[in-house]
Design an enzyme around this catalytic site. Structure first.
Site, PDB file in Angstrom:
ATOM      1  CG  ASP A 102      -2.064   0.958   1.134  1.00 40.32           C
ATOM      2  OD1 ASP A 102      -2.648   1.063   0.042  1.00 40.32           O
ATOM      3  OD2 ASP A 102      -2.396   1.592   2.145  1.00 40.32           O
ATOM      4  CG  HIS A 103      -0.683   5.057   0.752  1.00 37.15           C
ATOM      5  ND1 HIS A 103      -0.986   6.173  -0.002  1.00 37.15           N
ATOM      6  CD2 HIS A 103      -1.803   4.783   1.473  1.00 37.15           C
ATOM      7  CE1 HIS A 103      -2.226   6.563   0.257  1.00 37.15           C
ATOM      8  NE2 HIS A 103      -2.749   5.726   1.142  1.00 37.15           N
TER       9      HIS A 103
END
Length: 282
Positions: free
Chosen positions: A80-81
């Site tokens: 994620d991210h």
């Protein structure tokens, strides 16, 4: 059970919860709650969590994967991210079914260029790619509070980049410790109608249960949650620190508190039947 692919879980008309993993206890709590409720779940490891573990993806990914594969739950693994391309390129070697490439700190044209390259790489390695348009608040200046995603721009962004899912700004904010966010449900519906890929809600810890249910009914699919788990974990640690020096004395109740929070949110986000999902949209 072997890991499932993220693409199998993120389907329009069905909410699926994605919870952030920081420690082994997070992974154990998330997977135990998925088993308890009979719901599928996404375990996601952020670039910040990798940094916390010394910048090494392998150990935290291997631990999370082992917990998932040792259970009967349907679990997908998501990175994620990510802004670091070198980190993104490690995902395929560690069992991840998807990556969220975050180019939202760049202007629109640069975001398109970088995200399109990330999507091409991901698809070439059998991975599903999520991106972000319209900054979600709460990320130390890289994201601007109050920004909303424009549906026409979102449709153009998806067409230009070839991404598989899009995180949109509709009123939530990262790292909220109070559940007071009010979402723009009319905007969610317009984005659902304009964008041909699943929509993702970031910063969902600050969104009340009824707002989450309504968001799923309006078209949100992947619901990201992190801070809510940390609140449960930290509260239980504080309440049990006087039980002695053995960390298991306070980590066990902290893990249980996270499991209860995850189980509750899974029930909110992922109703059991298509009929119940339909009722939410009314």
């Amino acid at each position: 059970m072997p890991l499932v692919r993220t693409a199998e879980l993120v389907r329009p008309g069905h909410g699926v919860a994605a919870f952030n993993v920081i420690t082994l206890e997070h992974a154990e709590a998330i997977v135990a709650a998925a088993e308890q409720t009979g719901r599928p779940v996404i375990c996601q490891i952020s670039q910040n969590a990798v940094r916390f573990h010394g910048g090494r993806l392998g150990p935290v990914a291997a631990a999370t994967r082992a917990v998932a594969e040792g259970s009967a739950a349907r679990v997908a693994l998501h990175l994620d991210h990510v802004t670091d391309e070198d980190l993104m390129h490690q995902a395929a070697d560690h069992g991840f079914g998807s990556v969220m490439y975050d180019g939202s700190e760049h202007d629109y044209d640069e975001n398109v260029s970088r995200t399109a390259a990330a999507a091409a790489w991901a698809h070439g390695h059998g991975l599903w790619l999520e991106a972000e348009l319209g900054e979600v608040g709460g990320k130390d200046g890289a994201h601007a509070p109050g920004v909303r995603t424009d549906p026409a721009e979102a449709a153009a962004f998806v067409a230009a980049t070839g991404v598989d899912a899009l995180a949109v700004a509709v009123g939530s904010s990262h790292a909220m410790t109070e559940r007071t966010a009010a979402l723009d449900h009319d905007l969610i519906a317009r984005l659902r109608d304009a964008v041909p890929v699943p929509l993702v809600l970031h910063g969902s810890s600050g969104v009340p249960d009824d707002e989450l249910r309504r968001a799923v009914g309006q078209g949100m699919t992947k619901i990201n949650i992190g801070t809510a788990l940390n609140i449960a974990f930290t509260g239980a640690v504080r309440a049990n620190l006087d039980r002695g020096v053995d960390p298991r004395r306070y980590l066990a109740p902290a893990r249980d508190a996270m499991r209860e929070q995850v189980a509750h949110l899974l029930e909110v986000i992922a109703p059991r039947s298509a009929e119940s999902i339909g009722r939410l949209a009314c």
